[in-house]
Design an enzyme around this catalytic site. Structure first.
Site, mmCIF file in Angstrom:
data_model
loop_
_atom_site.group_PDB
_atom_site.id
_atom_site.type_symbol
_atom_site.label_atom_id
_atom_site.label_comp_id
_atom_site.label_asym_id
_atom_site.label_seq_id
_atom_site.Cartn_x
_atom_site.Cartn_y
_atom_site.Cartn_z
ATOM 1 N N LYS A 1 0.839 -1.207 0.000
ATOM 2 C CA LYS A 1 0.000 0.000 0.000
ATOM 3 C C LYS A 1 0.868 1.249 0.000
ATOM 4 O O LYS A 1 1.341 1.679 1.049
ATOM 5 C CB LYS A 1 -0.918 -0.014 1.235
ATOM 6 C CG LYS A 1 -1.898 -1.188 1.230
ATOM 7 C CD LYS A 1 -2.811 -1.216 2.442
ATOM 8 C CE LYS A 1 -3.825 -2.342 2.336
ATOM 9 N NZ LYS A 1 -4.653 -2.492 3.526
ATOM 10 N N GLU B 1 4.182 2.966 6.041
ATOM 11 C CA GLU B 1 4.068 3.412 4.641
ATOM 12 C C GLU B 1 3.627 4.870 4.524
ATOM 13 O O GLU B 1 3.985 5.567 3.574
ATOM 14 C CB GLU B 1 3.068 2.521 3.883
ATOM 15 C CG GLU B 1 3.555 1.104 3.593
ATOM 16 C CD GLU B 1 4.440 1.029 2.342
ATOM 17 O OE1 GLU B 1 4.999 2.065 1.930
ATOM 18 O OE2 GLU B 1 4.575 -0.083 1.799
ATOM 19 N N LYS C 1 -4.981 6.217 2.591
ATOM 20 C CA LYS C 1 -5.572 6.089 3.941
ATOM 21 C C LYS C 1 -4.495 6.115 5.024
ATOM 22 O O LYS C 1 -4.767 6.467 6.174
ATOM 23 C CB LYS C 1 -6.454 4.845 4.056
ATOM 24 C CG LYS C 1 -5.778 3.500 3.795
ATOM 25 C CD LYS C 1 -5.129 2.870 4.991
ATOM 26 C CE LYS C 1 -4.372 1.618 4.649
ATOM 27 N NZ LYS C 1 -3.581 1.068 5.732
ATOM 28 N N ARG D 1 0.361 0.278 12.330
ATOM 29 C CA ARG D 1 1.669 0.915 12.520
ATOM 30 C C ARG D 1 1.588 2.399 12.208
ATOM 31 O O ARG D 1 2.261 3.212 12.816
ATOM 32 C CB ARG D 1 2.750 0.247 11.662
ATOM 33 C CG ARG D 1 3.249 -1.093 12.148
ATOM 34 C CD ARG D 1 2.400 -2.246 11.703
ATOM 35 N NE ARG D 1 1.987 -2.248 10.329
ATOM 36 C CZ ARG D 1 2.650 -2.861 9.354
ATOM 37 N NH1 ARG D 1 3.736 -3.531 9.611
ATOM 38 N NH2 ARG D 1 2.195 -2.849 8.117
HETATM 39 N N1 LIG Z 1 0.768 -5.697 8.204
HETATM 40 C C1 LIG Z 1 -0.467 -5.669 7.751
HETATM 41 O O1 LIG Z 1 -1.420 -6.008 8.462
HETATM 42 C C2 LIG Z 1 -0.735 -5.215 6.355
HETATM 43 C C3 LIG Z 1 0.266 -4.692 5.545
HETATM 44 N N2 LIG Z 1 -0.030 -4.315 4.260
HETATM 45 C C4 LIG Z 1 1.001 -3.791 3.372
HETATM 46 O O2 LIG Z 1 1.910 -4.850 3.039
HETATM 47 C C5 LIG Z 1 3.206 -4.305 2.739
HETATM 48 C C6 LIG Z 1 4.238 -5.060 3.573
HETATM 49 O O3 LIG Z 1 3.928 -4.752 4.915
HETATM 50 P P1 LIG Z 1 4.281 -5.658 6.156
HETATM 51 O O4 LIG Z 1 4.422 -7.080 5.819
HETATM 52 O O5 LIG Z 1 3.295 -5.292 7.184
HETATM 53 O O6 LIG Z 1 5.708 -5.022 6.514
HETATM 54 P P2 LIG Z 1 6.744 -5.518 7.626
HETATM 55 O O7 LIG Z 1 7.478 -4.316 8.025
HETATM 56 O O8 LIG Z 1 6.014 -6.321 8.630
HETATM 57 O O9 LIG Z 1 7.705 -6.504 6.798
HETATM 58 C C7 LIG Z 1 8.401 -6.079 5.658
HETATM 59 C C8 LIG Z 1 9.000 -7.298 4.989
HETATM 60 O O10 LIG Z 1 9.600 -6.914 3.763
HETATM 61 C C9 LIG Z 1 10.970 -7.334 3.782
HETATM 62 N N3 LIG Z 1 11.769 -6.376 3.028
HETATM 63 C C10 LIG Z 1 11.975 -5.065 3.301
HETATM 64 N N4 LIG Z 1 12.769 -4.514 2.369
HETATM 65 C C11 LIG Z 1 13.084 -5.502 1.493
HETATM 66 C C12 LIG Z 1 13.883 -5.569 0.327
HETATM 67 N N5 LIG Z 1 14.521 -4.496 -0.142
HETATM 68 N N6 LIG Z 1 13.988 -6.762 -0.311
HETATM 69 C C13 LIG Z 1 13.351 -7.830 0.160
HETATM 70 N N7 LIG Z 1 12.575 -7.842 1.259
HETATM 71 C C14 LIG Z 1 12.434 -6.687 1.911
HETATM 72 C C15 LIG Z 1 11.347 -7.355 5.252
HETATM 73 O O11 LIG Z 1 12.489 -8.193 5.435
HETATM 74 P P3 LIG Z 1 13.415 -8.112 6.757
HETATM 75 O O12 LIG Z 1 12.637 -8.747 7.866
HETATM 76 O O13 LIG Z 1 14.613 -8.878 6.344
HETATM 77 O O14 LIG Z 1 13.672 -6.635 6.985
HETATM 78 C C16 LIG Z 1 10.084 -7.965 5.839
HETATM 79 O O15 LIG Z 1 10.030 -9.341 5.600
HETATM 80 C C17 LIG Z 1 3.119 -2.802 3.077
HETATM 81 O O16 LIG Z 1 2.953 -2.080 1.900
HETATM 82 C C18 LIG Z 1 1.873 -2.691 3.957
HETATM 83 O O17 LIG Z 1 1.232 -1.437 3.836
HETATM 84 C C19 LIG Z 1 -1.267 -4.473 3.725
HETATM 85 C C20 LIG Z 1 -2.281 -4.977 4.491
HETATM 86 C C21 LIG Z 1 -2.103 -5.377 5.853
HETATM 87 O O1 LIG Z 2 -3.222 -1.581 5.720
HETATM 88 C C1 LIG Z 2 -3.330 -2.071 6.815
HETATM 89 C C2 LIG Z 2 -4.590 -2.675 7.287
HETATM 90 O O2 LIG Z 2 -5.559 -2.777 6.274
HETATM 91 C C3 LIG Z 2 -2.156 -2.057 7.733
HETATM 92 O O3 LIG Z 2 -1.988 -0.771 8.182
HETATM 93 P P1 LIG Z 2 -0.655 -0.379 8.978
HETATM 94 O O4 LIG Z 2 0.475 -0.461 7.974
HETATM 95 O O5 LIG Z 2 -0.912 1.006 9.471
HETATM 96 O O6 LIG Z 2 -0.462 -1.366 10.092
#
Ligand SMILES: NC(=O)C1=CN([C@@H]2O[C@H](COP(=O)(O)OP(=O)(O)OC[C@H]3O[C@@H](n4cnc5c(N)ncnc54)[C@H](OP(=O)(O)O)[C@@H]3O)[C@@H](O)[C@H]2O)C=CC1
Ligand SMILES: O=C(CO)COP(=O)(O)O
Length: 339
Positions: free
Chosen positions: A106, A282, A192, A256
């Site tokens: 996102k 983000e 958002k 977050r």
């Molecule tokens: N968390 C949630 O509930 C939700 C998240 N999202 C979206 O999903 C996306 C990911 O978020 P989220 O999983 O929460 O993020 P996190 O911060 O929890 O995790 C990020 C992940 O990406 C990896 N990463 C970061 N940089 C790189 C890179 N350059 N190359 C490869 N891997 C990389 C990290 O690895 P390492 O651990 O090694 O740093 C880690 O595994 C975001 O855009 C977020 O907005 C959407 C819906 C829900």
């Molecule tokens: O997009 C999300 C829930 O729908 C996660 O939001 P946060 O990255 O703020 O945790």
């Protein structure tokens, strides 16, 4: 049963892989860290991102990207927006057959002002992709892995691909809708987070529910204003990926972005907040992108401008709120023109 690869083992990539593995798919979760792959394969946990959760035993992890890309024709990209371009370049170099590309991230790139599907299409040659689908909606990872009811949208210019993704993910606790408004879905998902930062700041200052309701509804107004100028269907913003995700992100303790805003409202600096979070926020980069998009499309986005001033121009949050409240008088409703 299908072979599916999820790239990125953070909280969301892991939760997405959890759903796919529970649905019986042969799901491979790629991480860039070998020790994390070993933990997922041997302990069936990902303690850093989803503490206390047992992952399905049929979910496997790998730290070799070439093997992960070769594993499946369906690739789900689940890394933060700032890593999307780099990961896509690697997929492009490693693929020799067309893949269905799903992304669950996102954000908007602050320099190029591109949405994520646009970055994917720029970096992965058409001969190596079947379609691009964004999977987005009000869905915190922490609740999905508890199997709490969650609704989400699969959006694509290619309806067949969206339906395919719907079929892959849908189960008793994970309900997937389709939507053909990819622009609206991706913009709602990204923008958002700016408003969630604002909601956190408001709570951190000690303001109440009135202020939060104002942020959500006036936030929706400015998101819709920009979205329509960029070609989105205004109705998309009343749906799961607009209002739905605004509500969940502005009101949940899991968010977050809300947490980051809350700490800013309590007086921490942006550097302190970012270094303490350990997970992606983000909304910070997206505020920069949206501020520039508002200028480019000549759209009024007062909340985004206020957030930009707090994050990047050292304006005190309370002063930003005062400025917002004392703007020129306005009528609430406005005409939205949709072509
Ligand atoms: N968390 C949630 O509930 C939700 C998240 N999202 C979206 O999903 C996306 C990911 O978020 P989220 O999983 O929460 O993020 P996190 O911060 O929890 O995790 C990020 C992940 O990406 C990896 N990463 C970061 N940089 C790189 C890179 N350059 N190359 C490869 N891997 C990389 C990290 O690895 P390492 O651990 O090694 O740093 C880690 O595994 C975001 O855009 C977020 O907005 C959407 C819906 C829900
Ligand atoms: O997009 C999300 C829930 O729908 C996660 O939001 P946060 O990255 O703020 O945790």
């Amino acid at each position: 049963m299908e072979k599916i690869t999820v790239l990125g083992a953070g909280s969301w990539g892991t939760a997405i892989a959890f759903v796919l593995a529970e649905n019986g798919h042969d799901c491979l979760l790629w991480t860039r860290r070998t020790e994390q792959a070993v933990e997922i394969n041997e302990q069936h946990t990902n303690a850093a991102y989803l503490p206390g959760i047992s992952l399905p035993e049929n979910l496997h992890s790998h730290a070799d990207l070439a093997a992960a890309v070769a594993h499946a024709q369906t690739i789900v990209i689940a890394v933060p927006t700032k890593a999307i371009r780099e990961v896509c370049r690697q997929i492009e170099a490693l693929s020799n057959e067309p893949k269905l590309i799903v992304h669950v991230s996102k954000g908007i790139e602050p320099d190029s002002l591109k949405r994520i599907s646009e970055v994917i299409e720029e970096e992965i040659d058409q001969s190596k992709r079947q379609a691009v689908v964004a999977l987005s909606g009000p869905s915190h990872a922490e609740e999905v892995v508890l199997r709490h009811p969650t609704t989400i949208t699969a959006a694509s210019n290619d309806n067949e691909a969206a339906v395919r993704v719907q079929d892959l993910f849908m189960n008793q606790y994970f309900r997937v809708y389709t939507n053909d408004d990819l622009i609206g879905v991706e913009l709602g998902a990204a923008l958002k987070n700016i408003i969630a930062l604002g909601a956190g700041i408001s709570d951190g200052i000690g303001y109440g529910d009135n202020a939060k309701a104002a942020l959500i509804t006036r936030g929706l107004a400015e998101i819709t204003r920009l979205g329509v100028k960029m070609g989105a269907n205004p109705l998309t913003f009343s749906g799961l990926t607009g209002l739905g995700d605004l509500i969940v992100t502005c009101t949940s303790v899991h968010s977050r972005n809300w947490k980051a805003g809350n700490l800013l409202g309590k007086g921490q600096t942006l550097d302190e907040v970012v270094s303490g979070m350990g997970m992606v926020i983000e909304g910070v980069r997206t505020t920069k992108a949206a501020y520039r998009l508002a200028e480019k499309y000549d759209v009024s986005m007062p909340l985004t401008q206020a957030l930009y001033a707090v994050l990047f121009e050292s304006v005190h949050p309370k002063e930003a709120v005062d400025q917002l409240m004392n703007r020129m008088k306005k009528q609430e409703t406005e005409d939205i023109f949709y072509k």
